[in-house]
Write an enzyme that holds these catalytic residues in place. Structure first.
Site, short mmCIF file in Angstrom:
data_model
loop_
_atom_site.label_atom_id
_atom_site.label_comp_id
_atom_site.label_asym_id
_atom_site.label_seq_id
_atom_site.Cartn_x
_atom_site.Cartn_y
_atom_site.Cartn_z
N HIS A 1 0.86 -1.19 0.00
CA HIS A 1 0.00 0.00 0.00
C HIS A 1 0.89 1.24 0.00
CE1 HIS A 1 -0.17 1.24 4.55
NE2 HIS A 1 0.99 0.71 4.25
N CYS B 1 6.14 6.67 3.75
CA CYS B 1 4.87 5.94 3.61
C CYS B 1 4.05 6.39 2.40
CB CYS B 1 4.04 6.05 4.88
SG CYS B 1 4.81 5.23 6.27
N HIS C 1 4.92 0.39 -0.45
CA HIS C 1 5.71 -0.51 0.38
C HIS C 1 4.77 -1.60 0.91
CE1 HIS C 1 3.92 2.42 3.13
NE2 HIS C 1 4.02 1.51 4.09
N HIS D 1 3.70 -4.68 4.02
CA HIS D 1 3.70 -5.09 5.42
C HIS D 1 3.23 -6.53 5.51
CE1 HIS D 1 4.19 -1.03 7.06
NE2 HIS D 1 3.25 -0.62 6.21
N HIS E 1 -1.63 -10.38 -0.42
CA HIS E 1 -0.75 -10.26 -1.58
C HIS E 1 -1.33 -9.39 -2.69
CE1 HIS E 1 1.37 -13.45 0.50
NE2 HIS E 1 2.42 -13.09 -0.22
N GLU F 1 0.71 -3.20 11.76
CA GLU F 1 1.53 -3.22 10.56
C GLU F 1 2.97 -3.55 10.91
OE1 GLU F 1 2.71 1.19 9.25
OE2 GLU F 1 0.62 0.71 8.85
#
Length: 121
Positions: A14, A24, A28, A30, A68, A109
């Site tokens: 996201h 952010c 990237h 998590h 995913h 996260e």
């Protein structure tokens, strides 16, 4: 009053929209941990509030739509910033369709960062 919680993990990418102050804003990923908590005061004939197996199964089903994936590209997240808070809200209302006793949803996260959503009483 009883509380029953179950955790399931999922992985996704996201990026945050209109976020000032860091990396952010860039895409990237998590490995999120999601915890759902059900509350109630009536146990069944086995003295169980909610079956852990069923709770995890239903949570996994919801998370399978996120796992995913690039969250920013999913229709439910269109033009939204898919923060942990927003993800917790999304999962809460999906789980609430099945569990009227749902109390809260927490989304980590990282091991140190968690956001929780619940309805005000």
């Amino acid at each position: 009053m009883y509380e029953v919680s179950a955790q399931v993990e999922f992985s996704a990418a996201h990026h945050l929209l209109a976020y000032e102050g860091g990396k952010c804003e860039q895409q990237h990923g998590h490995n999120w941990t999601v915890e759902v908590t059900v509350r109630g005061d009536i146990l069944d004939q086995s003295n169980i509030l909610v079956d852990f197996k069923a709770l995890k199964r239903d949570l996994r089903l919801i998370l399978s739509d996120l796992d995913h994936k690039d969250l920013n590209e999913l229709p439910d997240f269109k033009d939204e910033s898919p923060s942990s808070e927003f993800i917790a809200n999304y999962i809460y209302y999906k789980m609430k369709e099945k569990y009227v006793e749902l109390y809260k949803v927490s989304v980590w996260e990282t091991k140190e960062s968690c956001a929780t959503f619940y309805e005000a009483e």
